[in-house]
Design a protein around this motif. Structure first.
Motif, short mmCIF file in Angstrom:
data_model
loop_
_atom_site.label_atom_id
_atom_site.label_comp_id
_atom_site.label_asym_id
_atom_site.label_seq_id
_atom_site.Cartn_x
_atom_site.Cartn_y
_atom_site.Cartn_z
N UNK A 9 49.46 -14.80 67.71
CA UNK A 9 49.41 -13.47 68.31
C UNK A 9 50.83 -12.98 68.61
N UNK A 10 51.67 -13.85 69.14
CA UNK A 10 53.04 -13.47 69.47
C UNK A 10 53.81 -13.05 68.21
N UNK A 11 53.62 -13.75 67.11
CA UNK A 11 54.30 -13.39 65.86
C UNK A 11 53.88 -12.00 65.39
N UNK A 12 52.60 -11.69 65.51
CA UNK A 12 52.13 -10.36 65.13
C UNK A 12 52.70 -9.28 66.05
N UNK A 13 52.79 -9.57 67.32
CA UNK A 13 53.34 -8.60 68.26
C UNK A 13 54.80 -8.33 67.93
N UNK A 14 55.55 -9.38 67.62
CA UNK A 14 56.97 -9.21 67.29
C UNK A 14 57.17 -8.38 66.03
N UNK A 15 56.20 -8.40 65.14
CA UNK A 15 56.33 -7.64 63.90
C UNK A 15 55.90 -6.18 64.04
N UNK A 16 55.37 -5.80 65.20
CA UNK A 16 54.93 -4.42 65.42
C UNK A 16 56.14 -3.49 65.48
N UNK A 45 42.70 -15.09 55.99
CA UNK A 45 41.51 -15.11 55.14
C UNK A 45 40.19 -15.12 55.89
N UNK A 46 40.16 -14.55 57.07
CA UNK A 46 38.93 -14.49 57.85
C UNK A 46 38.36 -13.08 57.79
N UNK A 47 37.08 -12.95 58.13
CA UNK A 47 36.45 -11.63 58.18
C UNK A 47 36.82 -10.87 59.45
N UNK A 84 47.42 -0.41 68.30
CA UNK A 84 46.18 -0.89 68.89
C UNK A 84 45.95 -2.37 68.61
N UNK A 85 45.32 -3.05 69.56
CA UNK A 85 45.01 -4.46 69.37
C UNK A 85 44.08 -4.69 68.19
N UNK A 86 43.23 -3.71 67.90
CA UNK A 86 42.34 -3.83 66.74
C UNK A 86 43.11 -4.00 65.45
N UNK A 87 44.22 -3.30 65.33
CA UNK A 87 45.07 -3.42 64.14
C UNK A 87 45.67 -4.81 64.08
N UNK A 88 46.13 -5.31 65.21
CA UNK A 88 46.67 -6.67 65.26
C UNK A 88 45.61 -7.67 64.83
N UNK A 89 44.38 -7.52 65.33
CA UNK A 89 43.31 -8.46 64.97
C UNK A 89 42.99 -8.39 63.48
N UNK A 90 42.96 -7.17 62.92
CA UNK A 90 42.67 -7.04 61.48
C UNK A 90 43.78 -7.69 60.65
N UNK A 91 45.03 -7.52 61.06
CA UNK A 91 46.15 -8.13 60.33
C UNK A 91 46.07 -9.65 60.37
N UNK A 92 45.76 -10.19 61.54
CA UNK A 92 45.63 -11.64 61.66
C UNK A 92 44.49 -12.16 60.79
N UNK A 93 43.35 -11.49 60.85
CA UNK A 93 42.19 -11.93 60.04
C UNK A 93 42.55 -11.90 58.56
#
Length: 123
Positions: free
Chosen positions: A28-35, A55-57, A42-51
Motif C-alpha cells: 500500500x505504501x509503495x502505491x501511495x508513493x507513486x501517486x 493479478x487479482x480481481x 481515490x483509494x478505489x484507484x489504489x485498490x484497482x492498481x494493486x489488484x
C-alpha cells in the motif's frame, strides 16, 4: 525484495468467485508513493492498481484502509519529529480532505489540505 502477495478466493454474487488481494502495508505504501504529487487520488484507484499489479480481481478495502491509517500515523509522527517530507509516505494524496476519514487520520483534514496545497505550489 517485493513481498509475495496473498490472494484469496472470495464469493462474488450468487454463483461466482473472485480473487481478492490482501495487500501488505508495504504494498500500500509503495502505491501511495507513486501517486501524483499535489493531487487527491481515490483509494478505489489504489485498490484497482494493486489488484491489477498482482493479478487479482479485487483488493481488500478494509485491509487497505487499515494500512492507510497506520501509514498516516507513522508519517505524521515522523514529520512532527522533524523528518523531511520527502522521507515519509505521502498519505494525504489518498484522502479526500472533506471526508470523514480525513478527520480521523493523524493531522486531520486541515493537515491534508495544507500538504496537498504545498505540493501543488512545489510542482
Amino acid at each position: 525484495m517485493r513481498e509475495v502477495p496473498t490472494i484469496e478466493p472470495r464469493r462474488k454474487g450468487r454463483s461466482g468467485m473472485q480473487s481478492m488481494l490482501i495487500p501488505s502495508q508495504q504494498m500500500v505504501a509503495e502505491q501511495i508513493r507513486s501517486a501524483q504529487q499535489g493531487v487527491f487520488t481515490e483509494l478505489g484507484i489504489l485498490r484497482r492498481r494493486l489488484a491489477a499489479e498482482y493479478g487479482a480481481d479485487a483488493c481488500c478495502p478494509v485491509t487497505v484502509q487499515r494500512h492507510l491509517r497506520a501509514i498516516a500515523d507513522l508519517s505524521f509522527l515522523a514529520l512532527q519529529k522533524g523528518e523531511p517530507v520527502s522521507t515519509v509516505t505521502p498519505f494525504w494524496r489518498m484522502v479526500d480532505p472533506t471526508s470523514l476519514l480525513a478527520t480521523r487520520l493523524a493531522g486531520g483534514a486541515g493537515f491534508i489540505r495544507e500538504r496537498l496545497a504545498a505540493e501543488r505550489r512545489e510542482r
